[in-house]
Design an enzyme around this catalytic site. Structure first.
Site, mmCIF file in Angstrom:
data_model
loop_
_atom_site.group_PDB
_atom_site.id
_atom_site.type_symbol
_atom_site.label_atom_id
_atom_site.label_comp_id
_atom_site.label_asym_id
_atom_site.label_seq_id
_atom_site.Cartn_x
_atom_site.Cartn_y
_atom_site.Cartn_z
ATOM 1 C CE LYS A 13 -0.444 -7.743 -0.678
ATOM 2 N NZ LYS A 13 -1.243 -6.467 -1.035
ATOM 3 N NE ARG A 88 1.666 -4.621 4.529
ATOM 4 C CZ ARG A 88 0.717 -5.580 4.255
ATOM 5 N NH1 ARG A 88 1.213 -6.374 3.995
ATOM 6 N NH2 ARG A 88 -0.467 -4.886 3.554
ATOM 7 N NE ARG A 127 -10.794 -6.709 1.095
ATOM 8 C CZ ARG A 127 -8.905 -6.453 0.832
ATOM 9 N NH1 ARG A 127 -8.054 -7.177 0.385
ATOM 10 N NH2 ARG A 127 -8.502 -5.360 1.979
ATOM 11 N NE ARG A 160 -8.792 -6.757 4.906
ATOM 12 C CZ ARG A 160 -7.829 -6.200 4.617
ATOM 13 N NH1 ARG A 160 -7.470 -7.904 3.771
ATOM 14 N NH2 ARG A 160 -6.870 -5.897 4.765
ATOM 15 N NE ARG A 171 -5.419 -1.287 4.306
ATOM 16 C CZ ARG A 171 -6.558 -2.158 3.871
ATOM 17 N NH1 ARG A 171 -7.734 -1.458 3.623
ATOM 18 N NH2 ARG A 171 -6.228 -3.144 2.932
HETATM 19 P P1 AP5 Z 1 -7.581 -8.686 -2.334
HETATM 20 O O1 AP5 Z 1 -7.186 -10.059 -3.542
HETATM 21 O O2 AP5 Z 1 -8.091 -9.391 -1.630
HETATM 22 O O3 AP5 Z 1 -6.456 -8.257 -2.370
HETATM 23 P P2 AP5 Z 1 -4.863 -7.981 -1.378
HETATM 24 O O4 AP5 Z 1 -4.071 -7.952 -2.036
HETATM 25 O O5 AP5 Z 1 -5.247 -8.928 -0.109
HETATM 26 O O6 AP5 Z 1 -5.008 -6.715 -0.772
HETATM 27 P P3 AP5 Z 1 -5.246 -6.770 1.063
HETATM 28 O O7 AP5 Z 1 -5.791 -5.152 1.475
HETATM 29 O O8 AP5 Z 1 -5.233 -7.888 1.798
HETATM 30 O O9 AP5 Z 1 -3.597 -6.002 1.006
HETATM 31 P P4 AP5 Z 1 -3.147 -5.399 2.000
HETATM 32 O O10 AP5 Z 1 -1.910 -5.799 1.942
HETATM 33 O O11 AP5 Z 1 -3.255 -3.907 2.363
HETATM 34 O O12 AP5 Z 1 -3.853 -6.091 3.412
HETATM 35 P P5 AP5 Z 1 -3.046 -7.159 4.479
HETATM 36 O O13 AP5 Z 1 -4.314 -7.950 5.436
HETATM 37 O O14 AP5 Z 1 -1.957 -7.786 4.049
HETATM 38 O O15 AP5 Z 1 -8.422 -7.796 -3.209
HETATM 39 C C1 AP5 Z 1 -8.939 -6.541 -3.184
HETATM 40 C C2 AP5 Z 1 -10.157 -6.227 -3.313
HETATM 41 O O16 AP5 Z 1 -10.493 -6.716 -4.718
HETATM 42 C C3 AP5 Z 1 -11.729 -8.472 -3.905
HETATM 43 O O17 AP5 Z 1 -12.252 -7.659 -2.989
HETATM 44 C C4 AP5 Z 1 -10.804 -8.907 -5.018
HETATM 45 O O18 AP5 Z 1 -12.151 -9.075 -4.678
HETATM 46 C C5 AP5 Z 1 -11.165 -7.933 -5.972
HETATM 47 N N1 AP5 Z 1 -10.661 -8.328 -6.744
HETATM 48 C C6 AP5 Z 1 -8.837 -9.097 -7.255
HETATM 49 N N2 AP5 Z 1 -8.269 -8.713 -7.521
HETATM 50 C C7 AP5 Z 1 -9.540 -8.388 -9.258
HETATM 51 C C8 AP5 Z 1 -8.846 -8.065 -10.595
HETATM 52 N N3 AP5 Z 1 -8.694 -8.955 -11.625
HETATM 53 N N4 AP5 Z 1 -10.103 -7.221 -11.046
HETATM 54 C C9 AP5 Z 1 -10.967 -6.536 -10.329
HETATM 55 N N5 AP5 Z 1 -10.948 -7.203 -9.068
HETATM 56 C C10 AP5 Z 1 -10.251 -7.845 -8.364
HETATM 57 O O19 AP5 Z 1 -2.615 -6.418 5.753
HETATM 58 C C11 AP5 Z 1 -3.394 -5.876 6.307
HETATM 59 C C12 AP5 Z 1 -2.821 -4.493 7.671
HETATM 60 O O20 AP5 Z 1 -1.809 -5.397 8.594
HETATM 61 C C13 AP5 Z 1 -1.988 -4.224 7.495
HETATM 62 O O21 AP5 Z 1 -2.163 -2.488 6.650
HETATM 63 C C14 AP5 Z 1 -1.403 -4.016 8.604
HETATM 64 O O22 AP5 Z 1 -1.561 -2.725 9.581
HETATM 65 C C15 AP5 Z 1 -0.545 -5.164 9.122
HETATM 66 N N6 AP5 Z 1 0.125 -6.253 8.244
HETATM 67 C C16 AP5 Z 1 -0.152 -7.268 7.286
HETATM 68 N N7 AP5 Z 1 1.255 -7.850 7.561
HETATM 69 C C17 AP5 Z 1 1.863 -6.975 7.770
HETATM 70 C C18 AP5 Z 1 3.260 -6.542 7.597
HETATM 71 N N8 AP5 Z 1 4.182 -7.567 7.490
HETATM 72 N N9 AP5 Z 1 3.975 -5.615 8.103
HETATM 73 C C19 AP5 Z 1 3.390 -5.150 9.786
HETATM 74 N N10 AP5 Z 1 2.353 -4.994 9.138
HETATM 75 C C20 AP5 Z 1 1.332 -6.037 8.706
HETATM 76 MG MG MG Z 2 -4.690 -9.729 0.900
#
Ligand code: AP5
Ligand code: MG
Length: 213
Positions: A13, A88, A127, A160, A171
């Protein structure tokens, strides 16, 4: 264009949103990034959120709903935005619908990025993220030229706290239980555009552009 990027942790994402900013000239709004920025500033919100994030749990709905309500009314969102990691839960989606209806606005597309679980674990545990500009890397799939520095801004790269294997597994479970049902929620509104999230980063970007055109 008001977009939601929906997908499990590690689906890409953030990676895709960063590329979409340049293409569509609309901002990325990542609740995860906003919470991590609050933590960096040691605000009460950030410190409270950390307790949940470190366990791989969702922070309470009202916290993120308040963040989004304020953020989407800012000036740079006039022509649209990319919501990354919000909503979410069904409660978050309902709250968003209500806020948007009051603004005479709505969501145009929900891009659902689909990736196998085994691949997600590999992506997350490898990552690295730039402390300065937020660009993401992967030690194997998308490595930086210098392993500790960002190619774009020379900022320091870090791992992270929630990207260790145990927290990643939590997660993914939380995603299945609380976020996956949103696909059906938005399917009923005919907004879901499913994208195969496996393949090269550019290839996936091309798929997104295609469904949006
Ligand atoms: P990346 O693009 O970073 O993946 P992502 O989908 O953004 O994954 P996240 O871990 O950021 O999602 P998340 O939803 O768990 O975390 P968030 O910060 O939102 O890609 C991942 C890796 O893969 C990278 O190394 C990249 O280089 C690689 N990659 C990408 N595409 C690729 C491909 N095609 N092939 C190979 N490699 C590839 O949330 C974190 C925490 O915050 C949550 O757990 C929660 O506690 C809190 N939080 C956030 N939002 C909310 C909400 N709305 N409600 C409640 N709690 C929330
Ligand atoms: Mg992300």
């Amino acid at each position: 264009m008001n977009l939601i990027l929906l997908g499990p942790p590690g689906a890409g994402k953030g990676t895709q949103a960063k590329m979409m900013i340049d293409r569509y000239r609309i901002p990325q709004i990542s609740t995860g990034d906003i919470l991590r920025a609050s933590l960096k500033e040691r605000t009460p919100l950030g410190l409270k959120a950390k307790e949940y994030m470190d366990k791989g749990l969702l922070v309470p709905d009202e916290v993120v709903i308040d963040i989004i309500k304020t953020r989407i009314k800012e000036d740079d969102c006039r022509n649209g935005y990319i919501l990354d990691g919000f909503p979410r839960t069904v409660a978050q989606a309902q709250a968003l619908d209500k806020v948007l209806a009051a603004m005479n606005s709505g969501i145009d597309h929900v891009i659902s990025i689909e990736v196998d679980k085994g691949e997600l674990i590999k992506r997350l545990t490898g990552r690295r993220t730039c402390r300065q500009c937020g660009r993401g890397y992967h030690v194997i799939f998308d490595p930086p030229v210098n392993k500790d520095l960002c190619d774009k801004c020379q900022g320091e790269l870090y791992q992270r706290d929630d990207d260790n294997e145990d927290t990643v597994r939590n997660r993914l479970e939380v995603y299945d239980a609380q976020t996956f049902p949103l696909i059906q929620y938005y399917r009923e509104k005919n907004l879901v555009r499913s994208i195969d999230g496996q393949g090269g980063i550019q290839q996936i970007f091309d798929r997104i552009i295609q469904v949006l055109s």
